[in-house]
Scaffold this motif. Structure first.
Motif, PDB file in Angstrom:
ATOM      1  N   GLY A   1       2.109   9.578  -6.095  1.00 27.01           N
ATOM      2  CA  GLY A   1       2.629  10.914  -5.818  1.00 27.01           C
ATOM      3  C   GLY A   1       2.417  11.407  -4.394  1.00 27.01           C
ATOM      4  N   ILE A   2       2.028  10.525  -3.487  1.00 24.03           N
ATOM      5  CA  ILE A   2       1.815  10.921  -2.094  1.00 24.03           C
ATOM      6  C   ILE A   2       3.166  10.931  -1.379  1.00 24.03           C
ATOM      7  N   HIS A   3       3.469  12.033  -0.716  1.00 21.23           N
ATOM      8  CA  HIS A   3       4.692  12.123   0.088  1.00 21.23           C
ATOM      9  C   HIS A   3       4.467  11.329   1.377  1.00 21.23           C
ATOM     10  N   LEU A   4       5.342  10.363   1.654  1.00 27.20           N
ATOM     11  CA  LEU A   4       5.207   9.494   2.823  1.00 27.20           C
ATOM     12  C   LEU A   4       6.174   9.958   3.906  1.00 27.20           C
ATOM     13  N   ASP A   5       5.613  10.522   4.960  1.00 26.38           N
ATOM     14  CA  ASP A   5       6.354  11.216   6.012  1.00 26.38           C
ATOM     15  C   ASP A   5       6.327  10.398   7.304  1.00 26.38           C
ATOM     16  N   LEU A   6       7.402   9.656   7.558  1.00 31.80           N
ATOM     17  CA  LEU A   6       7.503   8.822   8.759  1.00 31.80           C
ATOM     18  C   LEU A   6       8.029   9.671   9.912  1.00 31.80           C
ATOM     19  N   ARG A   7       7.117  10.013  10.851  1.00 29.08           N
ATOM     20  CA  ARG A   7       7.482  10.823  12.017  1.00 29.08           C
ATOM     21  C   ARG A   7       6.515  10.505  13.143  1.00 29.08           C
ATOM     22  N   VAL A   8       7.030  10.176  14.304  1.00 33.17           N
ATOM     23  CA  VAL A   8       6.169   9.909  15.447  1.00 33.17           C
ATOM     24  C   VAL A   8       5.633  11.220  16.011  1.00 33.17           C
ATOM     25  N   VAL A   9       6.523  12.165  16.238  1.00 32.37           N
ATOM     26  CA  VAL A   9       6.122  13.467  16.760  1.00 32.37           C
ATOM     27  C   VAL A   9       6.537  14.543  15.759  1.00 32.37           C
ATOM     28  N   ALA A  10       5.875  15.672  15.823  1.00 31.92           N
ATOM     29  CA  ALA A  10       6.092  16.734  14.841  1.00 31.92           C
ATOM     30  C   ALA A  10       7.534  17.238  14.810  1.00 31.92           C
ATOM     31  N   SER A  11       8.218  17.164  15.948  1.00 28.84           N
ATOM     32  CA  SER A  11       9.598  17.678  16.004  1.00 28.84           C
ATOM     33  C   SER A  11      10.628  16.675  15.468  1.00 28.84           C
TER      34      SER A  11
ATOM     35  N   PRO B   1      12.707  14.453  12.751  1.00 29.22           N
ATOM     36  CA  PRO B   1      13.015  14.686  11.338  1.00 29.22           C
ATOM     37  C   PRO B   1      12.153  13.772  10.465  1.00 29.22           C
ATOM     38  N   SER B   2      11.740  14.283   9.331  1.00 35.06           N
ATOM     39  CA  SER B   2      10.914  13.506   8.405  1.00 35.06           C
ATOM     40  C   SER B   2      11.773  12.460   7.707  1.00 35.06           C
ATOM     41  N   MET B   3      11.265  11.227   7.646  1.00 33.37           N
ATOM     42  CA  MET B   3      11.934  10.156   6.908  1.00 33.37           C
ATOM     43  C   MET B   3      10.955   9.590   5.892  1.00 33.37           C
ATOM     44  N   ASN B   4      11.447   9.158   4.746  1.00 34.52           N
ATOM     45  CA  ASN B   4      10.607   8.470   3.781  1.00 34.52           C
ATOM     46  C   ASN B   4      10.514   7.013   4.195  1.00 34.52           C
ATOM     47  N   ILE B   5       9.312   6.529   4.421  1.00 34.84           N
ATOM     48  CA  ILE B   5       9.132   5.169   4.923  1.00 34.84           C
ATOM     49  C   ILE B   5       9.669   4.120   3.951  1.00 34.84           C
ATOM     50  N   LEU B   6       9.565   4.361   2.647  1.00 33.52           N
ATOM     51  CA  LEU B   6      10.054   3.373   1.687  1.00 33.52           C
ATOM     52  C   LEU B   6      11.569   3.239   1.739  1.00 33.52           C
ATOM     53  N   GLU B   7      12.257   4.357   1.966  1.00 34.11           N
ATOM     54  CA  GLU B   7      13.713   4.289   2.120  1.00 34.11           C
ATOM     55  C   GLU B   7      14.080   3.482   3.359  1.00 34.11           C
ATOM     56  N   LYS B   8      13.332   3.659   4.431  1.00 36.25           N
ATOM     57  CA  LYS B   8      13.569   2.918   5.678  1.00 36.25           C
ATOM     58  C   LYS B   8      13.297   1.425   5.471  1.00 36.25           C
ATOM     59  N   ILE B   9      12.257   1.091   4.722  1.00 31.30           N
ATOM     60  CA  ILE B   9      11.934  -0.310   4.422  1.00 31.30           C
ATOM     61  C   ILE B   9      13.082  -0.955   3.660  1.00 31.30           C
ATOM     62  N   GLU B  10      13.595  -0.255   2.648  1.00 29.17           N
ATOM     63  CA  GLU B  10      14.704  -0.789   1.856  1.00 29.17           C
ATOM     64  C   GLU B  10      15.971  -0.920   2.701  1.00 29.17           C
ATOM     65  N   GLU B  11      16.219   0.092   3.518  1.00 28.95           N
ATOM     66  CA  GLU B  11      17.404   0.096   4.379  1.00 28.95           C
ATOM     67  C   GLU B  11      17.414  -1.125   5.312  1.00 28.95           C
ATOM     68  N   LEU B  12      16.262  -1.472   5.847  1.00 28.71           N
ATOM     69  CA  LEU B  12      16.172  -2.583   6.793  1.00 28.71           C
ATOM     70  C   LEU B  12      15.802  -3.899   6.121  1.00 28.71           C
ATOM     71  N   SER B  13      15.581  -3.866   4.797  1.00 28.92           N
ATOM     72  CA  SER B  13      15.269  -5.059   4.020  1.00 28.92           C
ATOM     73  C   SER B  13      14.143  -5.888   4.634  1.00 28.92           C
ATOM     74  N   ILE B  14      13.021  -5.232   4.978  1.00 28.50           N
ATOM     75  CA  ILE B  14      11.936  -6.001   5.557  1.00 28.50           C
ATOM     76  C   ILE B  14      10.892  -6.420   4.530  1.00 28.50           C
ATOM     77  N   ALA B  15      10.992  -5.894   3.306  1.00 31.89           N
ATOM     78  CA  ALA B  15      10.024  -6.274   2.274  1.00 31.89           C
ATOM     79  C   ALA B  15      10.397  -7.618   1.667  1.00 31.89           C
ATOM     80  N   GLU B  16       9.380  -8.292   1.152  1.00 32.61           N
ATOM     81  CA  GLU B  16       9.634  -9.582   0.488  1.00 32.61           C
ATOM     82  C   GLU B  16      10.068  -9.352  -0.947  1.00 32.61           C
TER      83      GLU B  16
ATOM     84  N   ALA C   1       0.836  -1.208   0.000  1.00 29.76           N
ATOM     85  CA  ALA C   1       0.000   0.000   0.000  1.00 29.76           C
ATOM     86  C   ALA C   1       0.872   1.260   0.000  1.00 29.76           C
ATOM     87  N   PHE C   2       1.930   1.268   0.804  1.00 26.49           N
ATOM     88  CA  PHE C   2       2.828   2.427   0.817  1.00 26.49           C
ATOM     89  C   PHE C   2       3.494   2.616  -0.546  1.00 26.49           C
ATOM     90  N   ARG C   3       3.904   1.535  -1.177  1.00 28.21           N
ATOM     91  CA  ARG C   3       4.525   1.646  -2.504  1.00 28.21           C
ATOM     92  C   ARG C   3       3.544   2.238  -3.519  1.00 28.21           C
TER      93      ARG C   3
END
Length: 164
Positions: free
Chosen positions: A137-147, A149-164, A129-131
């Motif tokens: 064209g939806i910007h995916l902003d991974l942040r728990v609290v507003a302060s 730093p914004s992270m792209n969730i797809l980059e984090k998924i690739e970095e941690l290799s959790i996708a099949e 769904a995120f992909r």
């Protein structure tokens, strides 16, 4: 309808949403968009009671959320959408709801999910769904609290290799 914030947080209305995110959103109304929550009368009632002061809360199914978004009667309304999962946001976007940025704050671990961050766990359906949201064209902003730093969730998924 003017969407001031769209956020995935499976806890929905809680301390961070009440004290921080509702101020960031600066919306007249919080709309919780999820069929399961809509069909749970006790949860619906509790969520409405947990509303931040001065903000209306509606709990609706996805079909109603889309219909309200497209209703000209609400064109000047400012809203903060809350979702429990990316599939609901994707369903709404596919039906013409204009979400520019989707903030991802909390998705609890459950059997079959892999932990991505301290507060976000995903299964393959979530990742897909995120992909798809990203491709739309939806910007995916991974942040728990507003302060945070914004992270792209797809980059984090690739970095941690959790996708099949």
């Amino acid at each position: 309808m003017k969407i001031t914030l769209a956020r995935i947080d499976d806890r929905l209305i809680h301390g961070q949403v009440t004290t921080v995110w509702s101020k960031v959103a600066n919306a007249q109304r919080i709309i919780i968009c999820n069929d399961d929550v809509f069909n749970d009368e006790v949860r619906r009632t509790l969520l409405r009671q947990a509303a931040p002061p001065g903000i209306k809360v509606n709990v609706v199914n996805i079909e109603k959320a889309v219909a309200v978004y497209h209703n000209p009667q609400y064109k000047d309304e400012t809203v903060f959408y809350l979702f429990t999962r990316p599939q609901d946001a994707l369903a709404m976007v596919k039906k013409g709801v204009q979400i520019e940025t989707l903030n991802i704050g909390g998705m609890a671990w459950q059997p079959g999910k892999k932990q991505l961050t301290k507060t976000v766990s995903l299964d393959q359906s979530d990742i897909n769904a995120f992909r798809e949201l990203d491709k739309l064209g939806i910007h995916l902003d991974l942040r728990v609290v507003a302060s945070d730093p914004s992270m792209n969730i797809l980059e984090k998924i690739e970095e941690l290799s959790i996708a099949e």
